[in-house]
Design an enzyme around this catalytic site. Structure first.
Site, PDB file in Angstrom:
ATOM      1  N   GLY A  16      26.868  54.535  35.079  1.00 14.33           N
ATOM      2  CA  GLY A  16      25.667  53.763  34.731  1.00 14.33           C
ATOM      3  C   GLY A  16      25.837  52.750  33.616  1.00 14.33           C
ATOM      4  O   GLY A  16      24.861  52.380  32.962  1.00 14.33           O
ATOM      5  N   ASN A  18      26.451  49.592  33.966  1.00 13.69           N
ATOM      6  CA  ASN A  18      25.678  48.402  34.353  1.00 13.69           C
ATOM      7  C   ASN A  18      24.182  48.646  34.182  1.00 13.69           C
ATOM      8  O   ASN A  18      23.450  47.754  33.761  1.00 13.69           O
ATOM      9  CB  ASN A  18      25.992  47.996  35.800  1.00 13.69           C
ATOM     10  CG  ASN A  18      27.263  47.173  35.888  1.00 13.69           C
ATOM     11  OD1 ASN A  18      27.296  46.033  35.447  1.00 13.69           O
ATOM     12  ND2 ASN A  18      28.322  47.766  36.427  1.00 13.69           N
ATOM     13  N   MET A  94      26.777  54.533  45.374  1.00 10.29           N
ATOM     14  CA  MET A  94      27.861  54.622  46.337  1.00 10.29           C
ATOM     15  C   MET A  94      27.428  55.187  47.699  1.00 10.29           C
ATOM     16  O   MET A  94      28.106  56.036  48.277  1.00 10.29           O
ATOM     17  CB  MET A  94      29.023  55.452  45.736  1.00 10.29           C
ATOM     18  CG  MET A  94      29.577  54.830  44.463  1.00 10.29           C
ATOM     19  SD  MET A  94      29.865  53.032  44.564  1.00 10.29           S
ATOM     20  CE  MET A  94      31.605  52.945  44.285  1.00 10.29           C
ATOM     21  N   ARG A  95      26.292  54.727  48.179  1.00 17.92           N
ATOM     22  CA  ARG A  95      25.843  55.097  49.530  1.00 17.92           C
ATOM     23  C   ARG A  95      25.567  53.825  50.319  1.00 17.92           C
ATOM     24  O   ARG A  95      25.034  52.853  49.761  1.00 17.92           O
ATOM     25  CB  ARG A  95      24.529  55.913  49.497  1.00 17.92           C
ATOM     26  CG  ARG A  95      24.583  57.209  48.757  1.00 17.92           C
ATOM     27  CD  ARG A  95      25.536  58.208  49.317  1.00 17.92           C
ATOM     28  NE  ARG A  95      25.304  58.550  50.714  1.00 17.92           N
ATOM     29  CZ  ARG A  95      26.175  59.215  51.465  1.00 17.92           C
ATOM     30  NH1 ARG A  95      27.332  59.587  50.968  1.00 17.92           N
ATOM     31  NH2 ARG A  95      25.896  59.494  52.721  1.00 17.92           N
ATOM     32  N   ILE A  96      25.909  53.851  51.590  1.00 16.69           N
ATOM     33  CA  ILE A  96      25.577  52.717  52.459  1.00 16.69           C
ATOM     34  C   ILE A  96      24.191  52.971  53.031  1.00 16.69           C
ATOM     35  O   ILE A  96      23.894  54.074  53.499  1.00 16.69           O
ATOM     36  CB  ILE A  96      26.635  52.582  53.580  1.00 16.69           C
ATOM     37  CG1 ILE A  96      27.972  52.192  52.956  1.00 16.69           C
ATOM     38  CG2 ILE A  96      26.187  51.567  54.622  1.00 16.69           C
ATOM     39  CD1 ILE A  96      29.134  52.191  53.918  1.00 16.69           C
ATOM     40  N   HIS A 113      29.410  43.959  42.685  1.00 11.31           N
ATOM     41  CA  HIS A 113      30.691  44.402  43.249  1.00 11.31           C
ATOM     42  C   HIS A 113      31.811  43.861  42.361  1.00 11.31           C
ATOM     43  O   HIS A 113      31.778  42.697  41.970  1.00 11.31           O
ATOM     44  CB  HIS A 113      30.837  43.877  44.688  1.00 11.31           C
ATOM     45  CG  HIS A 113      32.078  44.360  45.357  1.00 11.31           C
ATOM     46  ND1 HIS A 113      32.190  45.625  45.911  1.00 11.31           N
ATOM     47  CD2 HIS A 113      33.285  43.769  45.532  1.00 11.31           C
ATOM     48  CE1 HIS A 113      33.400  45.776  46.415  1.00 11.31           C
ATOM     49  NE2 HIS A 113      34.082  44.672  46.206  1.00 11.31           N
ATOM     50  N   GLU A 176      33.498  44.613  31.700  1.00 10.47           N
ATOM     51  CA  GLU A 176      32.903  43.910  30.558  1.00 10.47           C
ATOM     52  C   GLU A 176      32.157  42.655  31.043  1.00 10.47           C
ATOM     53  O   GLU A 176      31.055  42.352  30.575  1.00 10.47           O
ATOM     54  CB  GLU A 176      34.029  43.523  29.598  1.00 10.47           C
ATOM     55  CG  GLU A 176      33.570  43.347  28.184  1.00 10.47           C
ATOM     56  CD  GLU A 176      34.726  42.936  27.293  1.00 10.47           C
ATOM     57  OE1 GLU A 176      35.868  43.434  27.472  1.00 10.47           O
ATOM     58  OE2 GLU A 176      34.486  42.089  26.417  1.00 10.47           O
TER      59      GLU A 176
HETATM   60  C1  GAR Z   1      30.983  48.896  38.798  1.00 12.32           C
HETATM   61  O1  GAR Z   1      32.271  48.388  38.529  1.00 12.32           O
HETATM   62  C2  GAR Z   1      30.417  48.267  40.048  1.00 12.32           C
HETATM   63  O2  GAR Z   1      30.784  46.925  40.218  1.00 12.32           O
HETATM   64  C3  GAR Z   1      31.047  49.134  41.119  1.00 12.32           C
HETATM   65  O3  GAR Z   1      30.968  50.433  40.611  1.00 12.32           O
HETATM   66  C4  GAR Z   1      31.049  50.369  39.178  1.00 12.32           C
HETATM   67  C5  GAR Z   1      29.896  51.143  38.609  1.00 12.32           C
HETATM   68  O4  GAR Z   1      30.037  51.283  37.227  1.00 12.32           O
HETATM   69  N1  GAR Z   1      30.362  49.017  42.372  1.00 12.32           N
HETATM   70  C6  GAR Z   1      30.972  49.023  43.535  1.00 12.32           C
HETATM   71  O5  GAR Z   1      32.153  49.149  43.676  1.00 12.32           O
HETATM   72  C7  GAR Z   1      30.040  48.858  44.738  1.00 12.32           C
HETATM   73  N2  GAR Z   1      30.762  48.411  45.872  1.00 12.32           N
HETATM   74  P1  GAR Z   1      28.821  51.764  36.340  1.00 12.32           P
HETATM   75  O6  GAR Z   1      28.283  53.057  36.961  1.00 12.32           O
HETATM   76  O7  GAR Z   1      29.410  51.996  34.987  1.00 12.32           O
HETATM   77  O8  GAR Z   1      27.793  50.671  36.347  1.00 12.32           O
END
Ligand code: GAR
Length: 200
Positions: A16, A18, A94-96, A113, A176
């Protein structure tokens, strides 16, 4: 008169970071989106703590008990509607989704992404980038469509791949960048939605 802020939900599955950057950006009252709900399909997702600390409502909806993608998505949809959400940010969710859900929320779901889409879709993105010998990578925020990691791009940021990079060093550099890119994308999209709903 101040415009009402766009009621936004964030969907997560893990750390989490982001989500944290979105919460921090939206803490400013002039930010055009307000995070009103965080949903995780994983009960132990670290990101839930960021939401709770910020006083944001959380829901844990594990996907496993549901017999189909549609049934799981219907539960998520009900939670979003109960919270009167207008926009969804997927942040490491991470679910489609089912095609039904994506259609129902068409142009209302953002995803981040960790690559310069359309390059390096799917999982193990940084492994793919390093294996391909790419000289640069980056991050993309795009609208979700039924095809994986496709859909109209909102913003992208480039990040160099350095000699000797490992998955850990490259992913940290990209992450970052994600932390400034996602709030920027949310600001742009929420501003547009807010203007549209105000009839401006
Ligand atoms: C991030 O790097 C995001 O871009 C990636 O998962 C990470 C989540 O980090 N998402 C994917 O790969 C989706 N295809 P976070 O939980 O620290 O935000």
């Amino acid at each position: 008169m101040t415009r009402p802020r766009v009621r936004t939900a964030v969907l997560i599955s893990g750390r989490g970071s982001n989500l944290k950057s979105l919460i921090e950006a939206s803490a400013s009252p002039d930010f055009p989106a307000e995070i009103v709900l965080v949903i995780s399909n994983v009960e132990s997702a670290g990101g839930l703590a960021f939401a709770r600390e910020a006083g944001i409502a959380t829901r844990v909806i594990p996907h496993k008990p549901f017999p189909s993608r549609e049934a799981f998505d219907a539960e998520i949809d009900a939670a979003l509607r109960a919270a009167d959400v207008a926009l969804i940010c997927e942040a490491g969710f991470m679910r489609i989704h089912s095609a039904w859900f994506v259609k129902r929320w068409e142009n209302r779901i953002l995803n981040i992404h960790p690559s310069l889409l359309p390059l390096f879709k799917g999982t193990k993105v940084h492994e793919q980038v390093l294996a391909a010998g790419a000289k640069e990578s980056g991050a993309t925020v795009h609208f979700l469509v039924p095809e994986l990691d496709s859909g109209p791009i909102v913003v992208q940021a480039r990040v160099p791949v350095l000699d000797g990079d490992t998955v850990e060093t490259l992913s940290a550099r990209v992450l970052e960048t994600e932390h400034t890119l996602y709030p920027e994308a949310l600001r742009m999209v929420a501003q547009t939605l807010a203007k549209r709903s105000a009839g401006a």
